[in-house]
Design a protein around this motif. Sequence first.
Motif, PDB file in Angstrom:
ATOM      1  N   TYR A  47       0.992  -1.514  -0.588  1.00 41.00           N
ATOM      2  CA  TYR A  47       0.404   0.170  -0.118  1.00 41.00           C
ATOM      3  C   TYR A  47       0.817   1.303   0.639  1.00 41.00           C
ATOM      4  N   GLY A  48       2.147   0.912  -0.266  1.00 36.49           N
ATOM      5  CA  GLY A  48       3.209   2.495  -0.453  1.00 36.49           C
ATOM      6  C   GLY A  48       3.992   2.517   0.637  1.00 36.49           C
ATOM      7  N   ALA A  49       4.313   1.930   1.927  1.00 35.19           N
ATOM      8  CA  ALA A  49       4.677   2.137   3.470  1.00 35.19           C
ATOM      9  C   ALA A  49       5.882   1.635   2.841  1.00 35.19           C
ATOM     10  N   ASP A  50       7.733   2.341   2.863  1.00 35.57           N
ATOM     11  CA  ASP A  50       8.962   1.989   2.104  1.00 35.57           C
ATOM     12  C   ASP A  50       9.024   1.199   4.296  1.00 35.57           C
ATOM     13  N   LYS A  51       8.639   1.947   5.149  1.00 38.23           N
ATOM     14  CA  LYS A  51       9.324   1.088   6.101  1.00 38.23           C
ATOM     15  C   LYS A  51       8.211   0.741   7.173  1.00 38.23           C
ATOM     16  N   VAL A  52       7.935  -0.242   8.377  1.00 43.02           N
ATOM     17  CA  VAL A  52       7.102  -0.349   8.963  1.00 43.02           C
ATOM     18  C   VAL A  52       7.212  -0.252  10.570  1.00 43.02           C
ATOM     19  N   TYR A  53       7.520   0.805  11.573  1.00 43.69           N
ATOM     20  CA  TYR A  53       8.105   0.209  12.752  1.00 43.69           C
ATOM     21  C   TYR A  53       6.638   0.003  13.232  1.00 43.69           C
ATOM     22  N   VAL A  54       6.922  -1.273  14.336  1.00 40.59           N
ATOM     23  CA  VAL A  54       6.008  -2.501  14.609  1.00 40.59           C
ATOM     24  C   VAL A  54       6.624  -2.547  15.897  1.00 40.59           C
ATOM     25  N   ILE A  55       5.599  -2.805  17.173  1.00 46.04           N
ATOM     26  CA  ILE A  55       6.069  -2.775  18.478  1.00 46.04           C
ATOM     27  C   ILE A  55       4.456  -4.008  19.069  1.00 46.04           C
ATOM     28  N   ASP A  56       4.907  -5.475  19.011  1.00 47.86           N
ATOM     29  CA  ASP A  56       4.838  -6.586  19.512  1.00 47.86           C
ATOM     30  C   ASP A  56       4.044  -6.829  20.815  1.00 47.86           C
ATOM     31  N   ASP A  57       3.717  -6.692  21.924  1.00 49.76           N
ATOM     32  CA  ASP A  57       3.152  -6.916  22.715  1.00 49.76           C
ATOM     33  C   ASP A  57       2.895  -7.017  23.512  1.00 49.76           C
ATOM     34  N   PRO A  58       1.841  -8.090  24.626  1.00 48.79           N
ATOM     35  CA  PRO A  58       0.544  -8.216  25.290  1.00 48.79           C
ATOM     36  C   PRO A  58      -0.021  -6.825  25.771  1.00 48.79           C
ATOM     37  N   VAL A  59       1.034  -5.609  26.053  1.00 49.60           N
ATOM     38  CA  VAL A  59       0.249  -4.974  27.009  1.00 49.60           C
ATOM     39  C   VAL A  59      -0.303  -4.109  25.532  1.00 49.60           C
ATOM     40  N   LEU A  60      -0.385  -4.162  24.459  1.00 51.10           N
ATOM     41  CA  LEU A  60      -0.467  -3.482  23.934  1.00 51.10           C
ATOM     42  C   LEU A  60      -1.993  -4.103  23.161  1.00 51.10           C
ATOM     43  N   GLU A  61      -2.298  -4.798  23.347  1.00 52.82           N
ATOM     44  CA  GLU A  61      -3.117  -6.517  22.732  1.00 52.82           C
ATOM     45  C   GLU A  61      -4.682  -5.388  22.742  1.00 52.82           C
ATOM     46  N   LYS A  62      -4.888  -4.507  23.158  1.00 50.58           N
ATOM     47  CA  LYS A  62      -6.278  -3.548  22.885  1.00 50.58           C
ATOM     48  C   LYS A  62      -6.079  -2.118  23.000  1.00 50.58           C
ATOM     49  N   TYR A  63      -6.324  -1.090  22.509  1.00 51.43           N
ATOM     50  CA  TYR A  63      -6.174  -0.105  22.676  1.00 51.43           C
ATOM     51  C   TYR A  63      -6.305   0.794  24.195  1.00 51.43           C
ATOM     52  N   ARG A  64      -5.400   1.693  24.248  1.00 55.01           N
ATOM     53  CA  ARG A  64      -5.250   2.379  25.923  1.00 55.01           C
ATOM     54  C   ARG A  64      -4.535   3.293  25.376  1.00 55.01           C
ATOM     55  N   THR A  65      -5.061   4.229  25.784  1.00 50.10           N
ATOM     56  CA  THR A  65      -4.298   5.575  25.820  1.00 50.10           C
ATOM     57  C   THR A  65      -2.910   5.675  26.379  1.00 50.10           C
ATOM     58  N   GLU A  66      -3.312   5.393  27.799  1.00 49.05           N
ATOM     59  CA  GLU A  66      -1.797   5.513  28.430  1.00 49.05           C
ATOM     60  C   GLU A  66      -0.479   4.178  27.808  1.00 49.05           C
ATOM     61  N   THR A  67      -1.097   3.251  27.279  1.00 50.41           N
ATOM     62  CA  THR A  67      -0.028   1.960  26.842  1.00 50.41           C
ATOM     63  C   THR A  67       0.762   2.687  24.868  1.00 50.41           C
ATOM     64  N   TYR A  68      -0.598   3.219  23.905  1.00 54.51           N
ATOM     65  CA  TYR A  68      -0.064   3.824  23.056  1.00 54.51           C
ATOM     66  C   TYR A  68       0.511   4.903  22.991  1.00 54.51           C
ATOM     67  N   MET A  69       0.453   5.588  23.640  1.00 46.67           N
ATOM     68  CA  MET A  69       1.110   7.065  24.527  1.00 46.67           C
ATOM     69  C   MET A  69       2.088   7.113  24.099  1.00 46.67           C
ATOM     70  N   LYS A  70       2.797   6.038  25.277  1.00 46.67           N
ATOM     71  CA  LYS A  70       4.346   5.815  25.608  1.00 46.67           C
ATOM     72  C   LYS A  70       4.786   5.714  23.720  1.00 46.67           C
ATOM     73  N   ALA A  71       3.780   3.929  24.126  1.00 46.49           N
ATOM     74  CA  ALA A  71       4.852   3.391  22.773  1.00 46.49           C
ATOM     75  C   ALA A  71       5.010   4.389  21.672  1.00 46.49           C
ATOM     76  N   VAL A  72       4.208   5.265  21.056  1.00 46.36           N
ATOM     77  CA  VAL A  72       4.330   6.050  19.713  1.00 46.36           C
ATOM     78  C   VAL A  72       5.047   7.075  20.414  1.00 46.36           C
ATOM     79  N   GLY A  73       4.647   8.082  21.394  1.00 50.12           N
ATOM     80  CA  GLY A  73       6.179   9.210  21.950  1.00 50.12           C
ATOM     81  C   GLY A  73       7.336   8.701  21.912  1.00 50.12           C
ATOM     82  N   ASP A  74       7.935   7.477  22.681  1.00 52.98           N
ATOM     83  CA  ASP A  74       8.998   6.753  22.182  1.00 52.98           C
ATOM     84  C   ASP A  74       9.276   6.518  20.728  1.00 52.98           C
ATOM     85  N   LEU A  75       8.576   6.173  20.162  1.00 52.44           N
ATOM     86  CA  LEU A  75       9.112   5.775  18.314  1.00 52.44           C
ATOM     87  C   LEU A  75       9.411   7.490  18.026  1.00 52.44           C
TER      88      LEU A  75
END
Lengths: 345, 431, 275
Positions: A61-89
Amino acid sequence: MNIEEYKDVWVFIEQRDGQIIDVGLELLGAGRDLADKLEVNLCGVLLGNGVKDSASDLFSYGADKVYVIDDPVLEKYRTETYMKAVGDLVRKYKPEIFLYGATSNGKDLASAVATEVMTGLTADTTLLDVNLEKRLFEASRPAFGGNIMATILCKKHRPQMATVRPKVMKKPEPEEGREGKIIEEKITLKEEDLRTKVLEIVRDAKKAVNLEEADVIVAAGKGIKDEKGFNMVKELAEVLNATVGASRDVVEAGLCGHDHQVGQTGLTVTPKIYFAIGISGAVQHVVGMQNSDMIIAINNDPEAAIFNAAHYGIVADAFQIVPMLTEEFRKALKGEEAGGVTANV
Amino acid sequence: MSEKFDVIVVGAGPAGTSCAYTAAKNGLKVLLIERGEYPGAKNVMGGILYRKQLEEIIPEFWKEAPIERPVVEQRFWFLDKESMITTSYKGLEWAKEPYNNFTVLRAKFDKWFANKAVEQGALLINETVATECIVEDGKVVGVRTDRPDGEVYADVVVLADGVNSLLAKQLGFHKEWKPNEVALTVMEVLKLPSKTINERFNVKDGQGVSVEIFGDATHGILGTGFLYTNKDSVNIGVGTTLSGMMKKKLKPYELLEHVKQHPMIQPYIEGSETQEYLAHLIPEGGFNSVPKLVGNGVIVTGDAAQFVNAIHREGSNMAMSSGKIAAETIVKAKETGDFSERTLDSYRTEIYDSFIGKDLKKYKDAAHTFEENPQYFQEYVPLMNQAMNTFFTVDGTPKWEKQKKIIAKMTAGRGKIGLAKDMYKAWKAVK
Amino acid sequence: MNILVCIKQVPDTKIIKVNPKTNTLDRSSAPAILNPYDAHAVEEAVRLREIHGGKVIVLSMGPPQARNAIRKCVEIGADEGYLISDRRFAGADTLATSYALFKAIEKLQHEQGIDLVLCGKHAIDGDTGQVGPGIARRMEIPPLTNVIKVEEVDLEGGKLKVRRKIENGYELIQSSLPCLLTVEKEINEVAYSPLPNMLRAARYEPTVWTVDDLDDVDIKQLGLKGSPTIVGKMWPPEKSSGAEMIEGEAKEQVEKLLAITLEKRELFGVKGGEK
């Protein structure tokens, strides 16, 4: 902040129950154009549990790179986990532009990340572009009740972020065999340290209205005046096996629920045929239906803005012409029913 | 325990607000209850504000009130189908302080005025409907509202709740108005650039025109039309008796459309955009329709008391004065602590001694005269127009012959004696 | 339980008009109202207070006239209202707004303790919904957006459960307290305020704070200066080539339209969206 360090266009790839949803792919299409203009990479950001295998689908679909974080705490969306993970990236890889789908979770995440990394965010954009001379992202959206478009700039902070509603951008055709790079990252949060927990997700399978998937929508605007007018529109919709849509005024007048609302503050729809009846055509409505295959507008005001957005226009009194249409369609479609096509009213 | 005030005023229009303002200024504890989203939201007035009565309440109010334009010219148009006779007075002394009267937009003006009452210490609550007076031992002691825990008490309740005063009716002060006692006024606010208004009405910025329209405007029903200039809009409207409208089977907006499309009027409003459409009942009954004004612990003011001069289209000035007099009456009563009908009755006598009573008496038969003799509007205005046409058309006929023709035409319709009678009646009605 | 509700006074966008020639807003035509979503947030706070005790504190940023929006909240049942009003706040985007509100919340937190923060889903004059999550991030508490029901508040256990609206359904989510909720209109019906509330609101004077009343404020993060986003340009929406007009008498128009649409008659057979 050294702005020069920030490169690449990023797209947040939202998944539900491990399945990538369309809005992320649509944004890869839009992001591709921006990345090409800026001559940088287009990158997807994919978070979840057991999602790594889906990452490579994004290249086509056009991506050159994909940043992946695969972790059980990320299974369901939660602001606190996703915000931290994306913020770090973001802090580590420094994107120049970052797009999110304006879904419940996408908007929630983008808002939290904007504060987390202290940058600007433009909500519900409908038009994306870059000014190459100044190397600035131009994110435009209807403003002030939807009668003007405004371009929002974020000059001194990076990434420049925007949310885009589902279906506003076209999902690109996948290009088989296209390749890219997967970059895996880790998240440092542990479940026991978290403050929120998703206990249950309830999806309403038999939802009464699903405008987003309708092939034919018959939508009413404030020109239909009252309940009587609205029932007239409903009757036409019934004959056409169509779903009923409405403009903001009609919903706020209490004639139907918010589920029926098309536009900036409602849903974005892309049916095969969209009937706009008594709808004036404020931008805030038009952005929600302009990508329909065929738009037919009926309005008694020849100057109504809706005729600019429509493919076919009829200047007429809806109260006269809609019942006539209903009657004629009923006659014309009656034969079909007998011929074996099942109607489902 | 429900709260008790010195005065509760029901309705934040000109009458209610004047009363609340005056009472609060004199140190009384005042509650002003308004049913609209804000004062002015539900009020309609042709849009003329007379200086004198408001000035007595707030000196030099024009320096801060949201007025549109001071009126420097009053025009009167007598319309036939394709012609009109006009008379007017224009005086530039009216363009200077202290001015004469003003055009206002009620939505803005009432809000401002109510805010002045609040500044004096009155408590204003909006979006609340007073549903009935609380009566104990034959005395009004408070009001009940449509809100939960909605009772509130006071020494005196002032009814300023408009022409269709529900509360006055409940107290048996008056019966339902008869259709010929109320007029229906329909009006529109039409947006026009101020430059266009200045050109069309031949005025400068800060100068306004009021036009009263007679004749063809109302389809021969008793009533008049009006056209007032605001800053960048005009108010156009027409008021007729409800009975006339019922007789002719006309809908209010049809009548207004008729006025707007009249060839003598249309050029003034061409290219304008309708901003608001308003319809409102206005008491036109005059002196003969004034209800009981005072009871134990209660006073009726403004439109609710039918204080309107139907002929000169003056209502807001009477409303303001009556509200002020009501407040002064209560202030006096407070000194003795006696709020009985007997004490408060000084309100009634003062009203009748003031210009309100005098004007109402003066014109008391006018409405009925015109109502019962529709020829004033149906016949005389066209006749006058024809007469003028005959007189001014240059066709070589000597003027004296024209005069003869005119008299012949005028008398052909009703005969000389009928005409003389009508003139006398009309003169008696408005003199 | 002390509940803080962040509210905003907004122009009533249902009424606001745009001058098509100059493209400017005719603000005079739009009365200022309490953002409708915020009214639901205050209502929810009042209901929670009725069960759990404590008080409802309302906070807003805006010009002095915004006191009227706070009074409206008192009508609904709020106990106290604070307005932060200062020229230095003006021109703030969502990031600068969340900073200013956060500084005021810090002060209130310090003075009286806050257990829960509520906001409307978004303000109808911007539709962004970004300030709530921004405040939560600054307070370092979890944001729960698009809440349609508060299922349970366990004050002793220091947690609550809410339903959060998501596409085609909802999720049941648990959070520790304090946290921040943004609410949808479905969460409740705003009750018709009792008369004593109306009287109290009419008399109520909110506490007004300027920048100087707040502690340790970084002026650079306020107002226009503290806003990363700016409006570049505004323009009327593009006019496309426009519709092909179907002319004629009504009967003719109907016939022509039928001819066009019946080419796709298969679409009218199966109902697309409804199941």
